[in-house]
Structure formats: C-alpha cells, structure tokens
Enzyme design. Structure first.
Site, PDB file in Angstrom:
ATOM      1  N   TYR A 283      42.319  38.337  34.850  1.00 30.71           N
ATOM      2  CA  TYR A 283      41.819  39.597  34.175  1.00 30.71           C
ATOM      3  C   TYR A 283      42.244  39.783  32.403  1.00 30.71           C
ATOM      4  CZ  TYR A 283      40.550  44.414  33.183  1.00 30.71           C
ATOM      5  OH  TYR A 283      40.027  45.890  32.883  1.00 30.71           O
TER       6      TYR A 283
ATOM      7  N   LYS B   3      39.904  39.393  29.177  1.00 25.61           N
ATOM      8  CA  LYS B   3      39.561  40.613  28.268  1.00 25.61           C
ATOM      9  C   LYS B   3      40.137  40.390  27.174  1.00 25.61           C
ATOM     10  CE  LYS B   3      37.696  43.264  31.278  1.00 25.61           C
ATOM     11  NZ  LYS B   3      36.106  43.453  31.077  1.00 25.61           N
TER      12      LYS B   3
END
Length: 268
Positions: free
Chosen positions: A159, A163
C-alpha cells in the site's frame, strides 16, 4: 496552481464511488452542480449513490466497473458520453490494503494492491486522458494517501509503495497536463472513516506500524468536500491533516536525520 475546473454543469466520473471517499466525492461534486457517473465493483452501491444524487435534484447514473479491466473503463466512458455528451473530470479512487510483515508478503499481495491502486490509474489514463486533451480542459483527481508522503506503514508495504507511486505519478501528470489545460489534484488523506477494512487482506501476524502520525480521523464527507473544493480552486495537494506539512519540511531538509530519528524511536 493547477488549472481549476468549474463544477457547475461539469460531468464527473468517480471510480469506487459506491462507498467511502468515492461516495462522498460524488455527492460533493453533485452539490456543486456537477453531473456524476458513479462506478463501483458493487453495482448496488453505485446505484444507491446515483439515487441519492437524483433524489436531491441532481443528475447521475451508475455503472459496474472492474478497474482491473480496461474494457470496463472504455464502456463506462462511452456510457457517460452517451448520457451527458462529455466528461470533464475523472477521479481515480479505488484502493485496497494488504497487511503483513514485509518478509511474509507473497507476490499475490503485491500484485493485487499494485494492480488496483496503481495500474487502475494507468488504465484510466489511457481511456480518459485522450478525451480531456482533445477538448482542452478537464481535471484528474487521484486518491493517494498520507502513506504516499510519509513511509511509516511497514505493516502495509504494498500500500505504501503504491501510494508513493500515485503521488509521483500525479505530480508528473500535473506537469504534462497543466500546460494543456487539464488540472490534476492529488488527494492524500490520513485517517478517514470508510469501509476500506472490507478490502484488507491479512498475511500472517501483523505488527503495528512503527509510528503512525497522530492525525485526526475525519468523516469521508469532509474529504469529499476537500476534494471538490480543490478542483474548483485549482489545488494540487489535498491533506486532511495540515500538520503533515511540517513533517514533510523536516524530512526534506535532512532525510538522513529524519529517518535516523524515526528509527531511534523504535529501538528497544
């Protein structure tokens, strides 16, 4: 300043629009006069959001879109053009999490997160950017995260990586699209009250993040309004925790010292 977009009469398309930040942004765009193409993997949720908008006097329709399929993006774009005659804004909002110790995460965890969080934007770019560039105006909103600015989440490494990639992609995209009349906004929320836990896959035992910032958890509606305001004001970076600015400044001033200080906080 990125290029602002007037939302009154604009056509906005939102992925992951059936819940959470996507739903909140769709409603916020509609309150400012936009017509909304809501998409979600869960069609019932997308239909419910479209119904909320129309019940409030707006215009909206819902489509099931699997963001791992470029053909779904193309069909959705065509449906928006058939219904409204144009598309002015695309919000890439889908996001999932994989939790686990860095040494335990299998390829499937990385592949799923990167496919949904990052590659979905690549597919969206191929489908929607030619349209925005041809008309010489429009806006792109990419939902990143505070985890894309501050790499504190070692329990969710895919993640964090995805991102960070979305932040970099968005910045480069702003440099490309800005001179061509198309604005870009990068949304980097901290804690938000959403249903993202439904999209979490856990691998093995999960250790807590080394130092998650002490940022307030905000309602999704607040984030939706921030995103809509950024579009109309022509702002690139949207934060839900302004204190991040100070930490980013300290990190940029001396990355070595910043990182060593963070490591020291975790040393037994």
């Amino acid at each position: 300043m990125t290029r602002p977009l007037t939302l009154t009469g604009a056509v906005t398309a939102v992925t992951g629009g059936g819940s959470g930040i996507g739903r909140a942004a769709a409603l916020a765009f509609a309150r400012r006069g936009a017509r909304v193409a809501v998409s979600d993997l869960d069609l019932d949720r997308a239909l419910a959001v479209a119904a909320e908008i129309t019940a409030a006097g707006g215009e909206a329709f819902a489509t099931r879109v699997d963001v791992t399929r470029e053909a779904d993006f193309a069909a959705w774009r065509d449906a928006a053009l058939d219904r409204f005659g144009q598309v002015d804004l695309i919000m890439n909002n889908v996001g999932v999490l994989a939790l686990g110790a860095p040494e335990s995460l299998p390829d499937e965890a990385w592949q799923r997160v990167l496919d949904l969080n990052l590659m979905s934007i690549a597919r969206s770019n191929r489908v929607f950017l030619p349209l925005l560039l041809a008309q010489g105006h429009g806006h792109v909103v990419n939902t990143a995260s505070a985890s894309g600015l501050l790499a504190y989440g070692f329990d969710r490494l895919p993640y964090v990586a995805s991102k960070h990639a979305v932040v970099g992609l968005s910045e480069a995209l702003a440099l490309y699209l800005g001179p061509r009349g198309v604005g870009v906004t990068c949304l980097c929320p901290s804690g938000v009250i959403t249903n993202i836990l439904e999209q979490v896959t856990v691998y093995g035992e999960v250790a807590s993040s080394p130092r998650a910032p002490d940022h307030p958890v905000v309602p999704a509606d607040t984030v939706g309004d921030l995103a809509a305001d950024a579009v109309t004001q022509g702002r690139f970076l949207v934060l839900t925790a302004p204190a991040i600015h100070d930490e980013l400044a300290a990190r940029a001033h001396d990355l070595e010292a910043y990182l060593q200080a963070r490591i020291s906080e975790q040393t037994p």
